[in-house]
Design an enzyme around this catalytic site. Sequence first.
Site, PDB file in Angstrom:
ATOM      1  N   TYR A  96      46.345  34.370  43.116  1.00 43.13           N
ATOM      2  CA  TYR A  96      46.823  34.784  44.249  1.00 43.13           C
ATOM      3  C   TYR A  96      47.401  33.859  45.274  1.00 43.13           C
ATOM      4  CZ  TYR A  96      44.331  39.058  42.765  1.00 43.13           C
ATOM      5  OH  TYR A  96      43.835  40.240  42.090  1.00 43.13           O
ATOM      6  N   ASP A  99      38.003  45.536  46.793  1.00 41.02           N
ATOM      7  CA  ASP A  99      38.604  44.284  46.448  1.00 41.02           C
ATOM      8  C   ASP A  99      38.874  43.367  47.582  1.00 41.02           C
ATOM      9  OD1 ASP A  99      40.118  42.665  45.031  1.00 41.02           O
ATOM     10  OD2 ASP A  99      41.027  44.231  43.569  1.00 41.02           O
ATOM     11  N   ASP A 109      34.355  40.779  48.905  1.00 44.87           N
ATOM     12  CA  ASP A 109      34.227  39.742  47.932  1.00 44.87           C
ATOM     13  C   ASP A 109      32.669  40.282  47.280  1.00 44.87           C
ATOM     14  OD1 ASP A 109      33.447  37.691  46.082  1.00 44.87           O
ATOM     15  OD2 ASP A 109      34.434  36.191  47.373  1.00 44.87           O
ATOM     16  N   HIS A 152      35.394  39.594  31.953  1.00 45.97           N
ATOM     17  CA  HIS A 152      35.921  38.627  31.008  1.00 45.97           C
ATOM     18  C   HIS A 152      36.593  37.335  31.811  1.00 45.97           C
ATOM     19  CE1 HIS A 152      40.536  40.225  30.900  1.00 45.97           C
ATOM     20  NE2 HIS A 152      39.926  40.021  32.149  1.00 45.97           N
ATOM     21  N   ASP A 153      36.808  37.534  33.199  1.00 37.41           N
ATOM     22  CA  ASP A 153      37.097  36.539  34.142  1.00 37.41           C
ATOM     23  C   ASP A 153      36.289  35.331  34.406  1.00 37.41           C
ATOM     24  OD1 ASP A 153      39.781  37.537  34.445  1.00 37.41           O
ATOM     25  OD2 ASP A 153      39.081  38.729  36.142  1.00 37.41           O
TER      26      ASP A 153
END
Length: 346
Positions: A148, A211, A237, A256-257
């Site tokens: 980002y 988010d 967060d 998966h991150d």
Amino acid sequence: MGSTEDLDYPQTILQYNSGFLVSKIMFTACELGVFDLLLESGEPLSSDAIAARLGTSTTGMERLLDACVGLKLLAVELTQEGALYRNTDISNIYLTKSSPKSQYHIMMYYSNTVYLCWHYLADAVREGRNQYERAFGISSKDPFGAMYRSEEEMLKFMAGQNSVWSICGRDVLAAFDLSPFRQIYDLGGGGGALARECVSLYPNSTVTIYDLPKVVQVAKEQFVPPEERRIAFHEGDFFNNSIPEAELYLLSKILHDWNDEKCGQLLAKVYKACKPGGGVLLVESLLNEDKSGPLETQLYSMNMLVQTEGKERTAAEYSKLLEAAGFREIEVKRTGKIYDAILGRK
């Protein structure tokens, strides 16, 4: 064991060697607006007409169009006036910007961002870490800070993820009957496409997108219409802030991150916040237990190497993470599509 003459190794290697050419042709045709133009025209067009309308060279466009015909993304008809090109059904559905199932945005993200990271795949394998520093000259310690790094990049990523859920979301949300869960939190819900699919499939439920503040603001402004009252937002967060109580938590392409340690930390927080009898739904692309495939998931795992701190996992590996956090009655549903679903209950 048979001899190598029995196997078409040269042809296979040649196909693999040219694989990136195939994807780049599709990406380029999307970026230049070939499929959009042919949809809007309502009739087949010549390569000269397409080149003139899109402001490209005639020789370059003709070769691009012929390659798209070879990939079955376009069809060609030979007439007395010359070759006329039109979209195939698959292009109209998935490659035009106006289609509800358009994959344009995720393709542009892959073409302009992911490709640059993959240029350093050998370095990623040597070092075991993502390649934002080499690709973009920015720190690789915070993957999402790098991802980002600008509002434009964040918008491209969010739009890309939305396009994925436009064709995959319903499959994973329908893998289990989620209707008993009325209060749902979508952790890392981004642009809200999965949340919108969820309230469409389960109209008695509400979904809160949790988010980062800047992600929530963009989601509100550009992706989730204000009249959609069943979707709410929570800025935070999830590693560093509290997670509110809910009946079900969606973690779609989140674990998966991250490495196992961070996955464990997050799942423990989710378990603590979850109401008794509630649960967590993991949406991930599952590897076979022997990690022999599927090929798409193996490729995604390589992408996790060059872009994040994580990896793709087997159903057993995700189940182990869930069990360590306290979840029980773990069920796995393979959808037969790209993404699968795992449900764990408290």
